[in-house]
Write a protein that holds these residues in place. Structure first.
Motif, PDB file in Angstrom:
ATOM      1  N   ILE A  42       5.181 -15.958  -5.443  1.00 40.74           N
ATOM      2  CA  ILE A  42       4.701 -15.587  -6.470  1.00 40.74           C
ATOM      3  C   ILE A  42       4.736 -14.441  -6.834  1.00 40.74           C
ATOM      4  O   ILE A  42       3.711 -14.665  -8.572  1.00 40.74           O
ATOM      5  N   TRP A  43       5.486 -13.635  -6.678  1.00 42.07           N
ATOM      6  CA  TRP A  43       6.129 -12.627  -7.798  1.00 42.07           C
ATOM      7  C   TRP A  43       6.324 -12.772  -8.366  1.00 42.07           C
ATOM      8  O   TRP A  43       6.065 -12.411 -10.285  1.00 42.07           O
ATOM      9  N   VAL A  44       7.258 -13.977  -8.882  1.00 42.49           N
ATOM     10  CA  VAL A  44       8.097 -14.657 -10.169  1.00 42.49           C
ATOM     11  C   VAL A  44       7.873 -15.502 -10.965  1.00 42.49           C
ATOM     12  O   VAL A  44       7.484 -15.777 -11.694  1.00 42.49           O
ATOM     13  N   LEU A  45       6.715 -16.659 -10.315  1.00 46.51           N
ATOM     14  CA  LEU A  45       5.599 -17.752 -10.963  1.00 46.51           C
ATOM     15  C   LEU A  45       4.956 -17.122 -12.149  1.00 46.51           C
ATOM     16  O   LEU A  45       4.562 -16.655 -11.962  1.00 46.51           O
ATOM     17  N   PRO A  46       4.921 -17.645 -13.367  1.00 49.75           N
ATOM     18  CA  PRO A  46       4.244 -17.343 -14.236  1.00 49.75           C
ATOM     19  C   PRO A  46       2.613 -17.760 -13.676  1.00 49.75           C
ATOM     20  O   PRO A  46       2.245 -19.036 -14.160  1.00 49.75           O
ATOM     21  N   LEU A  47       1.562 -17.095 -12.931  1.00 52.04           N
ATOM     22  CA  LEU A  47       0.987 -17.560 -13.092  1.00 52.04           C
ATOM     23  C   LEU A  47       0.043 -17.287 -13.924  1.00 52.04           C
ATOM     24  O   LEU A  47      -0.879 -16.140 -13.749  1.00 52.04           O
ATOM     25  N   HIS A  48      -0.696 -17.945 -14.941  1.00 51.09           N
ATOM     26  CA  HIS A  48      -1.297 -18.099 -16.114  1.00 51.09           C
ATOM     27  C   HIS A  48      -2.988 -17.106 -15.843  1.00 51.09           C
ATOM     28  O   HIS A  48      -3.734 -18.051 -14.714  1.00 51.09           O
ATOM     29  N   GLY A  49      -3.463 -16.452 -16.355  1.00 49.78           N
ATOM     30  CA  GLY A  49      -4.527 -15.854 -16.410  1.00 49.78           C
ATOM     31  C   GLY A  49      -4.456 -15.054 -14.884  1.00 49.78           C
ATOM     32  O   GLY A  49      -5.700 -14.156 -14.595  1.00 49.78           O
ATOM     33  N   LEU A  50      -3.840 -14.749 -14.371  1.00 52.43           N
ATOM     34  CA  LEU A  50      -3.622 -13.798 -13.159  1.00 52.43           C
ATOM     35  C   LEU A  50      -2.943 -12.417 -13.713  1.00 52.43           C
ATOM     36  O   LEU A  50      -1.705 -12.430 -13.941  1.00 52.43           O
ATOM     37  N   ALA A  51      -4.067 -10.842 -13.591  1.00 51.58           N
ATOM     38  CA  ALA A  51      -3.348 -10.134 -13.898  1.00 51.58           C
ATOM     39  C   ALA A  51      -1.937  -9.417 -13.223  1.00 51.58           C
ATOM     40  O   ALA A  51      -2.143  -9.872 -11.815  1.00 51.58           O
ATOM     41  N   PRO A  52      -0.992  -8.904 -13.672  1.00 53.70           N
ATOM     42  CA  PRO A  52       0.006  -8.006 -12.717  1.00 53.70           C
ATOM     43  C   PRO A  52      -0.982  -7.463 -11.243  1.00 53.70           C
ATOM     44  O   PRO A  52       0.137  -7.809 -10.237  1.00 53.70           O
ATOM     45  N   GLU A  53      -1.793  -6.934 -11.527  1.00 58.33           N
ATOM     46  CA  GLU A  53      -2.403  -6.853  -9.760  1.00 58.33           C
ATOM     47  C   GLU A  53      -2.182  -7.407  -9.248  1.00 58.33           C
ATOM     48  O   GLU A  53      -2.225  -7.684  -7.908  1.00 58.33           O
ATOM     49  N   GLY A  54      -3.159  -8.400  -9.903  1.00 58.68           N
ATOM     50  CA  GLY A  54      -3.790  -9.662  -9.155  1.00 58.68           C
ATOM     51  C   GLY A  54      -2.390 -10.025  -8.582  1.00 58.68           C
ATOM     52  O   GLY A  54      -2.480 -11.022  -7.495  1.00 58.68           O
ATOM     53  N   LYS A  55      -1.419 -10.679  -8.954  1.00 63.76           N
ATOM     54  CA  LYS A  55      -0.331 -11.753  -8.933  1.00 63.76           C
ATOM     55  C   LYS A  55       0.790 -10.477  -7.080  1.00 63.76           C
ATOM     56  O   LYS A  55       0.291 -10.740  -6.637  1.00 63.76           O
ATOM     57  N   LYS A  56       0.433  -9.450  -7.444  1.00 62.88           N
ATOM     58  CA  LYS A  56       0.947  -8.630  -6.648  1.00 62.88           C
ATOM     59  C   LYS A  56       0.661  -8.165  -4.991  1.00 62.88           C
ATOM     60  O   LYS A  56       0.702  -9.176  -3.847  1.00 62.88           O
ATOM     61  N   ALA A  57      -1.061  -8.854  -5.359  1.00 60.53           N
ATOM     62  CA  ALA A  57      -2.149  -8.482  -4.053  1.00 60.53           C
ATOM     63  C   ALA A  57      -1.622 -10.057  -3.238  1.00 60.53           C
ATOM     64  O   ALA A  57      -2.015 -10.278  -2.366  1.00 60.53           O
ATOM     65  N   LEU A  58      -1.689 -10.947  -4.119  1.00 55.72           N
ATOM     66  CA  LEU A  58      -1.394 -12.046  -3.812  1.00 55.72           C
ATOM     67  C   LEU A  58      -0.068 -12.603  -3.272  1.00 55.72           C
ATOM     68  O   LEU A  58      -0.201 -12.771  -1.700  1.00 55.72           O
ATOM     69  N   ALA A  59       0.636 -12.151  -3.264  1.00 54.53           N
ATOM     70  CA  ALA A  59       1.988 -11.697  -2.671  1.00 54.53           C
ATOM     71  C   ALA A  59       1.816 -11.449  -1.052  1.00 54.53           C
ATOM     72  O   ALA A  59       1.874 -11.135  -0.716  1.00 54.53           O
ATOM     73  N   ILE A  60       1.708 -10.222  -1.511  1.00 56.13           N
ATOM     74  CA  ILE A  60       1.288  -9.389  -0.300  1.00 56.13           C
ATOM     75  C   ILE A  60       0.305  -9.959   0.798  1.00 56.13           C
ATOM     76  O   ILE A  60       0.462 -10.192   1.863  1.00 56.13           O
ATOM     77  N   THR A  61      -0.905 -10.289   0.534  1.00 55.16           N
ATOM     78  CA  THR A  61      -2.100 -10.756   0.974  1.00 55.16           C
ATOM     79  C   THR A  61      -1.530 -12.322   2.078  1.00 55.16           C
ATOM     80  O   THR A  61      -1.166 -12.346   3.536  1.00 55.16           O
ATOM     81  N   LEU A  62      -0.852 -13.291   1.025  1.00 54.25           N
ATOM     82  CA  LEU A  62       0.222 -14.145   1.647  1.00 54.25           C
ATOM     83  C   LEU A  62       1.307 -14.359   2.531  1.00 54.25           C
ATOM     84  O   LEU A  62       1.366 -14.614   3.409  1.00 54.25           O
ATOM     85  N   PHE A  63       2.045 -12.812   2.038  1.00 50.92           N
ATOM     86  CA  PHE A  63       3.069 -12.283   3.069  1.00 50.92           C
ATOM     87  C   PHE A  63       2.913 -12.237   4.387  1.00 50.92           C
ATOM     88  O   PHE A  63       3.255 -12.604   5.469  1.00 50.92           O
ATOM     89  N   THR A  64       0.788 -11.894   4.251  1.00 50.49           N
ATOM     90  CA  THR A  64       0.496 -10.789   5.863  1.00 50.49           C
ATOM     91  C   THR A  64       0.148 -11.804   6.395  1.00 50.49           C
ATOM     92  O   THR A  64       0.298 -12.399   7.471  1.00 50.49           O
ATOM     93  N   VAL A  65      -0.675 -13.805   5.926  1.00 51.05           N
ATOM     94  CA  VAL A  65      -1.067 -14.629   6.344  1.00 51.05           C
ATOM     95  C   VAL A  65      -0.353 -14.794   7.240  1.00 51.05           C
ATOM     96  O   VAL A  65      -0.499 -15.683   8.118  1.00 51.05           O
ATOM     97  N   ILE A  66       0.814 -15.296   6.791  1.00 51.37           N
ATOM     98  CA  ILE A  66       1.702 -15.840   7.661  1.00 51.37           C
ATOM     99  C   ILE A  66       2.205 -15.143   8.704  1.00 51.37           C
ATOM    100  O   ILE A  66       2.500 -15.452   9.331  1.00 51.37           O
ATOM    101  N   TRP A  67       2.478 -14.101   8.594  1.00 52.92           N
ATOM    102  CA  TRP A  67       2.974 -13.047   9.799  1.00 52.92           C
ATOM    103  C   TRP A  67       1.765 -13.358  10.277  1.00 52.92           C
ATOM    104  O   TRP A  67       2.326 -13.189  11.617  1.00 52.92           O
ATOM    105  N   TRP A  68       0.850 -13.592  10.220  1.00 49.92           N
ATOM    106  CA  TRP A  68      -0.351 -13.746  11.489  1.00 49.92           C
ATOM    107  C   TRP A  68      -0.225 -14.719  11.995  1.00 49.92           C
ATOM    108  O   TRP A  68      -0.762 -14.995  12.896  1.00 49.92           O
ATOM    109  N   ILE A  69      -0.124 -15.882  11.198  1.00 51.09           N
ATOM    110  CA  ILE A  69       0.390 -17.562  11.589  1.00 51.09           C
ATOM    111  C   ILE A  69       0.900 -17.092  12.812  1.00 51.09           C
ATOM    112  O   ILE A  69       1.173 -17.764  13.896  1.00 51.09           O
TER     113      ILE A  69
END
Length: 482
Positions: A42-69
Motif C-alpha cells: 500500500i505504501w509504495v503502490l501509486p494509488l491515484h486520488g488518495l492523498a499521502p495521509e490516506g495511503k498511510k492510514a490505509l497501510a496502518i489500518t490494513l496492517f492492524t486488521v491482519i493482526w486482528w484476524i
C-alpha cells in the motif's frame, strides 16, 4: 439463598476458545509476513486520488486488521499499535484518534458495563431468569422459545450480551442436566442460547452496549434510546422470530426431554424473598430505563443516565451494590480499547479522505437510487467482507465510513447505511469466529461446535438478506427515514 450468578469478563474472553483458523506456531508468523507485505505494498503502490495521509492510514489500518484476524497479539494491543501509528506517522492528531473519549458514546458503554455488573452481582438477573424459566421450560420447543423471550427481557436489565448469554446458559445447563436429554439436543439447546442473544441484542439500543452504540457513532447522528427502538425494534423482533423458526427447522428435537419443573420451583423457593441489593438494583435500573425512554423530554444523554445509575449503585445506604473492585472486574477494558480503535478508523478515514477514496473505488460510480437495491448492495458487500475479517466491530469500522459517504452523496440519511452494515454483522455468521457471542459459547461453555454453527449459518444468510432488504427498508420507508 443460592449464590447469585456473577459475570466475570476475565473468565470469558473470546480468545480463550479455539478458532477455525488457528494454526499453532505457524499462524502468527504467517500473519506477520502478510501484514508487513500488505502495508509495504500500500505504501509504495501509486494509488491515484488518495492523498499521502490516506495511503498511510490505509497501510496502518490494513496492517492492524491482519493482526486482528490472525490474533498475533491480543486485539487490544494490536489496536494500540494502530493508534500509535496514526499519531507517530502524522496521519492524525491525538485529539482525532482519541476523540471518542470526549463523546457520550464511550461513557455509555462504561456505564452499561457497570449496570450489567450490578444486575448480575445482586442476584436480580438470576431471579428474573428463574421466573421465566419455570414458565417456559415445559418442553424442548418451550426451552428454545425461552432463550428468545429471556434474551429480550434481560436486555432491559443487562446492557451487554455476554453476561446475559452466560446467565441464561447457567440456567439452561441445570435444566439439561436434570431433563435427561441426549447429547444432540443438549448441544442444540446450548447453541440456541447464544443464537437468541445475537438476535435479541438488536432490538434495544442497550441490547449490546458496544456494537449498537458504535453504530450510532459511525452515523455521526444523535440517536436516543427511543429513536433506536423506533427504527430497530420491529426489524429486531421480526429477525428474532425468523431466526427462531429457522432454528426449530434446522435443529428439531431428536429424543425425549423430561423437564423437572418441581426442581426448578424448589430452586426458586430457595432464593427466598428479594434481598435489599436486588430491590436497590431494580430501583436504580428502573429509573435509568424511564429516563432513557423519555430522553426526548428532558434532553439528558443516555450516557449520563447510565453513569448516574452506576454511581447511585455504589452510594452508601441507597446503593452499596457496586464497589471499587467492580471498576476493574466489571468493565471489559480490552473491548473498550477495541471500540476506540474502531471509532478511530472512522475518524481517520474521514479526515484523510480514505473513506471517500474507498467508496469511489470499491463501489459503483452511480449510487443506486432505489433503496432496496442500495440495501442489497450494502448488505451483500458487508456480509462478504465480514466473512473475511471475522470481527463484527472491525468490519463495521472498515465498511461504515465509506458506506456512509457513499449514501450521503446520493442524499440518503447516514443512519441508513450505518444500520444496514450493523444488521449484516450483528445477526449473520457462518463460523464461530465471525461473531464474538457465538464464539463465546463454543466448546464447554455452550456445548456446541463449528459443525452446528455452519449448519445454521449457511441458511441464516438468506434470513439476514430478508431482514436487510424487504423488512428494514420497508419499515424505514414507512417511518420516513428514506
Amino acid at each position: 439463598m443460592t449464590k447469585p450468578f456473577v459475570f466475570d469478563p476475565a473468565m470469558h474472553k473470546p480468545g480463550n476458545h479455539t478458532s477455525l483458523f488457528q494454526l499453532p506456531g505457524v499462524k502468527p508468523r504467517v500473519g506477520g509476513v502478510l501484514s508487513v507485505a500488505a502495508a509495504v505494498s500500500i505504501w509504495v503502490l501509486p494509488l491515484h486520488g488518495l492523498a499521502p495521509e490516506g495511503k498511510k492510514a490505509l497501510a496502518i489500518t490494513l496492517f492492524t486488521v491482519i493482526w486482528w484476524i490472525f490474533k498475533i497479539v491480543p486485539p487490544a494491543y494490536s489496536t494500540l499499535i494502530m493508534l500509535m501509528g496514526y499519531i507517530l506517522l502524522g496521519v492524525a492528531t491525538p485529539q482525532e484518534v482519541f476523540a471518542i473519549w470526549t463523546t457520550p458514546l464511550m461513557w455509555l458503554i462504561i456505564g452499561s458495563f457497570l449496570m450489567a455488573t450490578a444486575v448480575t452481582k445482586s442476584g436480580l438477573a438470576e431471579r428474573v431468569a428463574t421466573f421465566f424459566t419455570i414458565r417456559f421450560a415445559g418442553s424442548y420447543l418451550g426451552l428454545i422459545i425461552l432463550t428468545y423471550v429471556l434474551g429480550f427481557v434481560l436486555s432491559f436489565l443487562i446492557p451487554h450480551p455476554f453476561p446475559r448469554a452466560l446467565l441464561m446458559m447457567s440456567l439452561m445447563r441445570a435444566v439439561i442436566q436434570k431433563s435427561g436429554v441426549n447429547a444432540t439436543d443438549a448441544a442444540s439447546l446450548g447453541f440456541s442460547v447464544f443464537v437468541a442473544t445475537t438476535a435479541t441484542s438488536t432490538i434495544l439500543l442497550t441490547g449490546d452496549s458496544t456494537l449498537n452504540i458504535a453504530t450510532i457513532g459511525f452515523s455521526g447522528l444523535s440517536v436516543g434510546w427511543l429513536d433506536w427502538a423506533k427504527y430497530m425494534a420491529v426489524p429486531g423482533i421480526l429477525a428474532s422470530v425468523l431466526m427462531m423458526l429457522l432454528y426449530i427447522v434446522i435443529f428439531p428435537q431428536t429424543g425425549p426431554v423430561d423437564i423437572d419443573r418441581t426442581s426448578l420451583i424448589l430452586n426458586q423457593d430457595k432464593q427466598g424473598g428479594m434481598t435489599r441489593k436486588e430491590i436497590i438494583t431494580l430501583v436504580w435500573v428502573s429509573m435509568a430505563l424511564v429516563l432513557w425512554m423519555t430522553d426526548a423530554l428532558h434532553g439528558i444523554d443516555p450516557a449520563w443516565i447510565a453513569l448516574l445509575a452506576a454511581v447511585g449503585l455504589s452510594l452508601p445506604k441507597v446503593g452499596g451494590v457496586l464497589d471499587e473492585n467492580d471498576l476493574m472486574s466489571g468493565i471489559n477494558w480490552p473491548i473498550l480499547l477495541f471500540v476506540v480503535g474502531a471509532m478511530a478508523i472512522g475518524t481517520v478515514g474521514r479526515t484523510t479522505g480514505l473513506a471517500q477514496w474507498l467508496a469511489g473505488n470499491l463501489l459503483p460510480a452511480k449510487t443506486p437510487q432505489n433503496p432496496y437495491a442500495f440495501a442489497a448492495l450494502v448488505g451483500g458487500v458487508t456480509i462478504v467482507i465480514h466473512m473475511v475479517l471475522g470481527s463484527a466491530l472491525a468490519c463495521m469500522s472498515i465498511m461504515a465510513p465509506p458506506m456512509v459517504h457513499y449514501a450521503v452523496s446520493a442524499g440518503w440519511s447516514p443512519l441508513f447505511p450505518s444500520l444496514l452494515v450493523y444488521t449484516a454483522v450483528a445477526i449473520h455468521y457462518i463460523f464461530p469466529f465471525q461473531h464474538v457471542t457465538i464464539l463465546l459459547g463454543q466448546g464447554d461453555t455452550g456445548g456446541y461446535g463449528s459443525r452446528q454453527v455452519l449448519k445454521y449459518g449457511i441458511p441464516l444468510t438468506l434470513v439476514t438478506l430478508v431482514v436487510l432488504i424487504p423488512i428494514e427498508v420497508t419499515w424505514w420507508m414507512m417511518l420516513g427515514l428514506l
